[in-house]
Design a protein around this motif. Structure first.
Motif, PDB file in Angstrom:
ATOM      1  N   GLN A 130       4.896   5.155  -8.385  1.00 41.42           N
ATOM      2  CA  GLN A 130       4.361   6.336  -7.703  1.00 41.42           C
ATOM      3  C   GLN A 130       3.020   6.090  -7.044  1.00 41.42           C
ATOM      4  N   ARG A 131       2.221   5.218  -7.665  1.00 39.19           N
ATOM      5  CA  ARG A 131       0.855   5.012  -7.180  1.00 39.19           C
ATOM      6  C   ARG A 131       0.574   3.527  -7.237  1.00 39.19           C
ATOM      7  N   VAL A 132       0.086   2.975  -6.130  1.00 35.61           N
ATOM      8  CA  VAL A 132      -0.233   1.537  -6.114  1.00 35.61           C
ATOM      9  C   VAL A 132      -1.672   1.378  -5.650  1.00 35.61           C
ATOM     10  N   GLU A 133      -2.469   0.753  -6.483  1.00 34.51           N
ATOM     11  CA  GLU A 133      -3.864   0.502  -6.133  1.00 34.51           C
ATOM     12  C   GLU A 133      -4.030  -1.012  -6.040  1.00 34.51           C
ATOM     13  N   ASP A 189     -10.332 -10.404   4.759  1.00 39.47           N
ATOM     14  CA  ASP A 189     -10.220 -11.857   4.644  1.00 39.47           C
ATOM     15  C   ASP A 189     -10.984 -12.435   3.466  1.00 39.47           C
ATOM     16  N   ASP A 190     -11.751 -11.588   2.802  1.00 40.27           N
ATOM     17  CA  ASP A 190     -12.661 -12.129   1.811  1.00 40.27           C
ATOM     18  C   ASP A 190     -12.025 -12.630   0.522  1.00 40.27           C
ATOM     19  N   PRO A 191     -11.222 -11.797  -0.117  1.00 38.64           N
ATOM     20  CA  PRO A 191     -10.801 -12.229  -1.450  1.00 38.64           C
ATOM     21  C   PRO A 191      -9.769 -13.350  -1.406  1.00 38.64           C
ATOM     22  N   ASP A 192      -9.777 -14.181  -2.421  1.00 44.86           N
ATOM     23  CA  ASP A 192      -8.725 -15.190  -2.562  1.00 44.86           C
ATOM     24  C   ASP A 192      -7.497 -14.582  -3.215  1.00 44.86           C
ATOM     25  N   PHE A 193      -7.781 -13.629  -4.110  1.00 41.57           N
ATOM     26  CA  PHE A 193      -6.683 -13.019  -4.861  1.00 41.57           C
ATOM     27  C   PHE A 193      -6.652 -11.509  -4.706  1.00 41.57           C
ATOM     28  N   LEU A 194      -5.454 -10.949  -4.686  1.00 40.36           N
ATOM     29  CA  LEU A 194      -5.266  -9.501  -4.658  1.00 40.36           C
ATOM     30  C   LEU A 194      -4.546  -9.098  -5.941  1.00 40.36           C
ATOM     31  N   ILE A 195      -4.935  -7.957  -6.496  1.00 34.11           N
ATOM     32  CA  ILE A 195      -4.318  -7.491  -7.738  1.00 34.11           C
ATOM     33  C   ILE A 195      -3.770  -6.091  -7.513  1.00 34.11           C
ATOM     34  N   HIS A 196      -2.465  -5.946  -7.640  1.00 32.70           N
ATOM     35  CA  HIS A 196      -1.837  -4.638  -7.461  1.00 32.70           C
ATOM     36  C   HIS A 196      -1.630  -3.985  -8.832  1.00 32.70           C
ATOM     37  N   VAL A 197      -2.026  -2.726  -8.921  1.00 29.78           N
ATOM     38  CA  VAL A 197      -1.813  -1.969 -10.154  1.00 29.78           C
ATOM     39  C   VAL A 197      -0.863  -0.827  -9.792  1.00 29.78           C
ATOM     40  N   ALA A 198       0.359  -0.900 -10.306  1.00 29.85           N
ATOM     41  CA  ALA A 198       1.398   0.061  -9.907  1.00 29.85           C
ATOM     42  C   ALA A 198       1.774   0.936 -11.085  1.00 29.85           C
ATOM     43  N   GLU A 199       1.662   2.240 -10.883  1.00 28.00           N
ATOM     44  CA  GLU A 199       1.931   3.183 -11.973  1.00 28.00           C
ATOM     45  C   GLU A 199       3.289   3.843 -11.801  1.00 28.00           C
ATOM     46  N   LYS A 200       3.987   3.961 -12.913  1.00 23.88           N
ATOM     47  CA  LYS A 200       5.342   4.498 -12.859  1.00 23.88           C
ATOM     48  C   LYS A 200       5.342   6.029 -12.722  1.00 23.88           C
ATOM     49  N   SER A 201       4.307   6.677 -13.284  1.00 28.94           N
ATOM     50  CA  SER A 201       4.292   8.137 -13.099  1.00 28.94           C
ATOM     51  C   SER A 201       2.860   8.622 -12.865  1.00 28.94           C
TER      52      SER A 201
END
Ligand code: SAM
Length: 285
Positions: A258-261, A273-285
């Motif tokens: 439902q929500r992805v940060e 272009d800055d970060p080397d890594f991206l971190i997705h936090v995905a919530e189910k509800s």
């Protein structure tokens, strides 16, 4: 060998069998044209024993602890997470950390080599008996039974899937093992920067000073082939799919989250272009 989520008593048996399998894969094999290897099943041939051993020998876990800080632990604790499924255990860095921080953790990987090493590392770093499960993400629910507060897929692992069908299948399997209010944390290299800004942006990533280098040897929209070099001049490769940030965010939403940060190098705000890594936090509800 496939193991369902095991009682602790089952684990040493699983690990022993995995160790013998690990010895059966001494060399990386990419065939006549390595750039043609774009296959979600190939990862088990890429994480050969020599590569895994060398990487773990040189990448100091303490330094990795320091650079990552408490980012993931805080994120999980702030959501009241108690049980975690680490689906990309690798050599066990995050699993060990999670166990140490009191999370009820189950450690999954599709590579027998990796699981064997993780199990050994669990014992060596604090005498932890990791609950290991040998399973491929695409058929995760066949081998992992139970529901978790969180699934973590870290260390740029999702990049090993080469078709959209496999990605959707894996994400659907992650979704299914989560409780109704569970969270998925999935990270990736910032491939947009590598793909969009030409060769100059394809910088070399240094680990442990300059002892280990990782650099993109070839990149197109369907393949990022990285070369890893070690102080003894040995080199290994990984063929990966260059995931674009917005594409991954869209897939996460389309499978039902439902929500992805998205965070960049552990920060909420960042230049494209800055970060080397991206971190997705995905919530189910
Ligand atoms: N998370 C660890 C870390 O950060 O050190 C390991 C990361 S390593 C780059 C990627 C891991 O994902 C490998 O251990 C590999 O075996 C696993 N993997 C890749 N594709 C997989 C799949 N389809 N199913 C299960 N495991 C997979």
């Amino acid at each position: 060998m496939k193991d369902s989520v095991a009682s602790e008593a089952d684990v040493p048996v699983a690990a022993a069998a995995d160790i013998s399998r690990a010895q059966a894969h001494p060399e990386q094999e990419f065939g006549a044209d390595p750039l043609e290897v774009r296959d979600s099943d190939h990862y088990t041939d890429e994480y050969v024993t020599g590569f895994v051993e060398k990487w773990d020998e040189l990448i100091d876990w303490k330094k990795r602890y320091e650079s990552e800080g408490k980012f993931f632990v805080d994120l999980l604790k702030s959501r009241g997470v108690k049980s975690v499924l680490d689906v990309a255990t690798g050599t066990g860095f995050h699993s060990v950390r999670l166990v140490e921080d009191g999370f009820d953790t189950v450690s999954v990987d599709g590579s027998a080599e990796m699981l064997a090493k993780a199990f050994e590392n669990g014992l060596n770093y604090g005498g932890h008996i990791l609950q290991v499960v040998h399973a491929d993400w695409r058929w995760l629910n066949r081998d992992v039974h139970g529901e978790f507060d969180a699934v973590v897929c870290l260390g740029n692992s999702f990049t090993h899937l080469f078709s959209e069908r496999d990605r959707r299948k894996a994400l659907a399997e992650f979704y299914a093992v989560l409780k109704h209010d569970g969270v998925l944390i999935l990270d990736q290299r910032n491939y947009d920067a590598i793909l969009d800004n030409g060769f100059s942006s394809k910088h070399t990533y240094y680990y442990c000073g300059e002892e280990v280098t990782a650099e993109p040897e070839y990149v197109d929209e369907g393949l990022a082939r990285f070369r890893y070099q070690f102080p003894d001049k040995s080199q290994y490769h990984l063929n990966m799919f260059p995931l674009r940030k917005d594409y991954v965010r869209r897939l996460l939403r389309e499978v039902g989250f439902q929500r992805v940060e998205t965070f960049g190098d552990f920060q909420e705000t960042f230049g494209a272009d800055d970060p080397d890594f991206l971190i997705h936090v995905a919530e189910k509800s």
